[in-house]
Design a protein around this motif. Structure first.
Motif, short mmCIF file in Angstrom:
data_model
loop_
_atom_site.label_atom_id
_atom_site.label_comp_id
_atom_site.label_asym_id
_atom_site.label_seq_id
_atom_site.Cartn_x
_atom_site.Cartn_y
_atom_site.Cartn_z
N MET A 1 39.88 -68.98 23.89
CA MET A 1 41.06 -69.25 24.71
C MET A 1 40.86 -68.54 26.11
O MET A 1 40.80 -69.13 27.11
CB MET A 1 42.32 -68.85 24.11
CG MET A 1 42.70 -69.74 23.11
SD MET A 1 44.20 -69.24 22.36
CE MET A 1 45.31 -69.58 23.47
N LEU A 2 40.39 -67.11 26.10
CA LEU A 2 40.27 -66.32 27.37
C LEU A 2 38.93 -66.71 27.89
O LEU A 2 39.09 -66.69 29.18
CB LEU A 2 40.19 -64.84 26.66
CG LEU A 2 41.35 -64.35 26.33
CD1 LEU A 2 41.04 -62.78 25.57
CD2 LEU A 2 42.48 -64.09 27.30
N GLU B 1 41.74 -65.26 14.02
CA GLU B 1 42.91 -65.12 15.09
C GLU B 1 41.93 -64.55 16.50
O GLU B 1 42.22 -64.90 17.50
CB GLU B 1 44.03 -64.26 14.88
CG GLU B 1 44.98 -64.05 16.08
CD GLU B 1 45.93 -63.07 15.66
OE1 GLU B 1 46.82 -62.74 16.59
OE2 GLU B 1 46.14 -62.73 14.33
N GLN B 2 41.24 -63.50 16.16
CA GLN B 2 40.61 -63.00 17.05
C GLN B 2 39.49 -63.69 17.87
O GLN B 2 39.51 -63.77 19.16
CB GLN B 2 39.80 -61.64 16.80
CG GLN B 2 40.92 -60.42 16.07
CD GLN B 2 41.83 -59.95 17.12
OE1 GLN B 2 41.57 -59.80 18.37
NE2 GLN B 2 43.11 -59.34 16.76
N THR C 1 39.49 -67.22 17.83
CA THR C 1 40.43 -68.21 18.68
C THR C 1 40.78 -67.64 19.93
O THR C 1 40.67 -68.40 21.14
CB THR C 1 41.54 -68.65 17.88
OG1 THR C 1 41.13 -69.02 16.64
CG2 THR C 1 42.14 -69.57 18.49
N ARG C 2 41.26 -66.29 20.09
CA ARG C 2 41.43 -65.65 21.29
C ARG C 2 40.22 -65.65 22.26
O ARG C 2 40.46 -65.50 23.41
CB ARG C 2 42.35 -64.32 21.09
CG ARG C 2 42.54 -63.58 21.96
CD ARG C 2 43.15 -62.21 21.53
NE ARG C 2 44.37 -62.25 20.95
CZ ARG C 2 44.64 -61.25 20.20
NH1 ARG C 2 44.14 -59.87 20.57
NH2 ARG C 2 45.67 -61.13 19.39
N THR C 3 39.05 -65.26 21.62
CA THR C 3 38.04 -65.12 22.52
C THR C 3 37.83 -66.65 23.40
O THR C 3 37.44 -66.59 24.34
CB THR C 3 36.58 -64.74 21.51
OG1 THR C 3 37.15 -63.47 21.25
CG2 THR C 3 35.58 -64.76 22.55
#
Length: 319
Positions: free
Chosen positions: A251-252, A244-245, A247-249
């Motif tokens: 996306m950001l 999750e982390q 994937t967030r990286t």
């Protein structure tokens, strides 16, 4: 009865200012001549130097110092998975600043925008025609061809020469008080200086974004592979959090246009030159000529005095 007393001459350690002024006055024409020659040479040199323009951009770090937002309790497994948690590692701003000045990045930058001729062979910039003027003995702009020297060797610059020349024109400085970073470029063309700074800022942001996305995608692939290999619920939960982390990286990173450096004050084409300082060059040349003339006058007077002392015969008194 005759006596020949030894006459001792004690040198006078005091400086005779009247004698110094007399020496300078006798050599005034020599001092004036060297001053005029050096002044004229300095003025000619200053006038022959082309104008150099400097464009700058003020940047602010977009990344926080804290690194990845993954919790500390996951640091052990994250490091095994190749996920960077930050902490003691250098932050992205420092890394990006060093990459910006690295040989690999600058070599790719120069070739991507075809800056070889403007870096090495350019002699000046025509403001009216808005085009470069090149050294025709080095580069033929009509054919985009590098010419050979007297020994028959091509004068095409190597990557080493290109990066060395570009680094001489590039300046990256950081304000230690507020963390702001200034990227400056000097060029014979004001428009080129502005464009190069803008391209550098855009490309370093894109480079760092692509690098982080690739690392995050590799970490996700590794974590998903490990997730399929384990049946332990607790480990699966940890892997899901790590995925999750990362994937967030991704996306950001893809959402931010200015990923590492945020432009506070963009570069603009300068209207005033930064170099050369022709008045200063002329003044320094005149001062150098005057000092050289004074030095020559004093040396000449010293040599003449030493010759006169050798020609004076010794005096013997008889009583």
């Amino acid at each position: 009865m005759s006596q020949t007393p030894d006459q001792q001459n004690y040198p006078d350690d005091e400086i005779d200012l009247r004698e110094l002024f007399s020496i300078l006055w006798r050599g005034k024409w020599l001092i004036l001549l060297t001053t005029i020659i050096f002044g004229a040479a300095g003025i000619l040199y200053a006038l022959q130097k082309p104008n150099v323009y400097q464009a700058s951009a003020l940047l602010a770090p977009s990344q926080s110092e804290g690194g990845s937002p993954i919790g500390g309790q996951l640091s052990g497994l994250a490091s095994l998975a190749g996920v960077n948690l930050g902490g003691g590692d250098a932050n992205k701003t420092i890394i990006a600043k060093e990459v910006l000045q690295s040989r690999a990045f600058l070599t790719d930058f120069i070739h991507r925008y075809e800056l070889e001729a403007s870096l090495i062979a350019a002699e000046g910039w025509s403001q009216s025609a808005e085009e470069w003027s090149y050294d025709r003995e080095v580069y033929n702009p009509e054919n985009a061809e590098w010419l050979a020297d007297d020994e028959g060797q091509s004068q095409k610059p190597t990557d080493w020469d290109l990066v060395k020349t570009f680094r001489e024109q590039l300046n990256v400085s950081e304000n230690k008080d507020n963390g702001m970073i200034t990227v400056s470029i000097k060029s014979l063309s004001p428009q080129a200086a502005k464009d190069w700074v803008s391209w550098l800022v855009r490309d370093i942001n894109e480079h760092m974004r692509e690098q982080d996305v690739e690392e995050a995608e590799a970490s996700v692939a590794y974590l998903e592979a490990k997730l399929r290999e384990t049946n332990i619920a607790g480990m699966q939960q940890v892997f899901y959090q790590l995925i999750e982390q990362e994937t967030r990286t991704i996306m950001l990173a893809n959402a931010q246009q200015e990923y590492v450096f945020r432009t506070v004050d963009p570069a603009v084409a300068p209207q005033e030159k930064s170099e050369p300082k022709r008045a200063l060059i002329a003044v320094l040349a005149i001062m150098l000529g005057g000092m050289l003339g004074v030095f020559i006058v004093f040396v000449r007077a010293l040599v003449q005095n030493s010759k006169n002392d050798k020609q004076i015969p010794k005096v013997t008194q008889t009583s």
